[in-house]
Design an enzyme around this catalytic site. Structure first.
Site, PDB file in Angstrom:
ATOM      1  N   ASP A  67       0.817  -1.212   0.000  1.00  0.00           N
ATOM      2  CA  ASP A  67       0.000   0.000   0.000  1.00  0.00           C
ATOM      3  C   ASP A  67       0.852   1.264   0.000  1.00  0.00           C
ATOM      4  O   ASP A  67       2.069   1.215   0.162  1.00  0.00           O
ATOM      5  CB  ASP A  67      -0.940   0.011   1.212  1.00  0.00           C
ATOM      6  N   ASN A 136      -7.451  -2.933  14.177  1.00  0.00           N
ATOM      7  CA  ASN A 136      -8.832  -3.295  13.826  1.00  0.00           C
ATOM      8  C   ASN A 136      -8.881  -4.513  12.903  1.00  0.00           C
ATOM      9  O   ASN A 136      -9.919  -4.828  12.345  1.00  0.00           O
ATOM     10  CB  ASN A 136      -9.549  -2.110  13.176  1.00  0.00           C
ATOM     11  N   HIS A 138      -7.009  -4.902  10.108  1.00  0.00           N
ATOM     12  CA  HIS A 138      -6.717  -4.670   8.693  1.00  0.00           C
ATOM     13  C   HIS A 138      -5.398  -5.328   8.287  1.00  0.00           C
ATOM     14  O   HIS A 138      -4.488  -5.493   9.087  1.00  0.00           O
ATOM     15  CB  HIS A 138      -6.737  -3.183   8.338  1.00  0.00           C
ATOM     16  N   GLU A 143      -9.470  -2.220   5.218  1.00  0.00           N
ATOM     17  CA  GLU A 143     -10.117  -1.889   6.478  1.00  0.00           C
ATOM     18  C   GLU A 143     -11.386  -2.733   6.686  1.00  0.00           C
ATOM     19  O   GLU A 143     -11.920  -3.311   5.727  1.00  0.00           O
ATOM     20  CB  GLU A 143     -10.496  -0.407   6.492  1.00  0.00           C
TER      21      GLU A 143
END
Length: 237
Positions: A67, A136, A138, A143
């Site tokens: 990313d 979380n 990811h 996400e």
């Protein structure tokens, strides 16, 4: 799934690097999927050491990063291109033309996402994908969502991700709100996946990802379906 329990971050980093080194030795033309953030820094340090000692050769290796922040120039000190150059690429004998990240300054985001998927396909897919895990759940910047998104895409970062990453910026306001991330398909099609996680704050989400329901609300949970997943962690899960 293979879980390797280690005593601390240093041992985790060493074992992860040794597995990546073994991949390069077995196939000098390996395609490595790479990650950023605090988790892999120790792994990259060890890979640099192995390269300088003549154990591994990066000259024919191709890298595909997960990313990049959208809107940051590659020269920005918080861009992931800058991170990778600083911690790995500039310190080993890799051909910079074979190091790939999404273009965070692309004017046409959809075209850039298609280009990145085509790039991954053109190199024959990823041989070994290194992953961390977000608070979380990811992986990359995939996400929590209502669905697993297969292809490279632009994502709005969650508040928890912005908060977690704000420590790298002068203020929370400077954290980019969007990123371009490799999708779930390319990650799951990697021939091997190596997940590293440390810190007590990652314990519960790692447990959910590896042993909880498979759900896009915990994106890393899909790794339970991967045919060759290795997890290295000092956490008691």
């Amino acid at each position: 799934m293979r879980i390797i329990n280690v005593k601390d971050y240093e041992e985790m980093s060493r074992k992860a690097a040794d597995l990546i080194a073994a991949q390069i030795i077995l196939n000098p033309k390996s395609v490595l999927g790479l990650a950023t953030g605090s988790s892999p820094i120790g792994t990259y340090e060890r890979l640099v050491e192995l390269n300088r000692n003549g154990v591994i050769d990066f000259s024919h290796v191709t890298t595909i990063n997960l990313d990049e922040y959208y809107g940051l120039d590659p020269t920005h000190d918080q861009s992931y291109r800058y991170f990778m150059n600083k911690h790995l690429f500039s310190r080993v004998n890799i051909n910079m033309a074979n190091t790939h990240l999404p273009d965070g300054k692309a004017k046409d985001i959809d075209a850039e996402c298609r280009r990145y998927d085509d790039l991954i396909e053109s190199v024959g897919g990823i041989d070994l994908q290194l992953l961390g895990i977000g608070h979380n759940g990811h992986i990359g910047f995939n996400e929590p969502s209502d669905e697993f998104i297969p292809g490279t895409h632009c994502v709005s970062l969650s508040e928890s991700t912005i908060n977690a990453n704000s420590r790298f910026f002068k203020s929370r306001d400077e954290v980019p709100r969007k990123a371009i991330t490799m999708g779930i398909k390319a990650i799951m099609q990697a021939r091997k996946v190596l997940l590293i996680a440390s810190g007590e704050d990652k314990k519960e989400i790692l447990k959910k990802a590896l042993f909880g329901p498979i759900t896009p609300q915990v994106p890393a949970s899909i790794l339970q379906l991967h045919k060759d997943l290795t997890v290295i962690t000092p956490l008691d899960i």
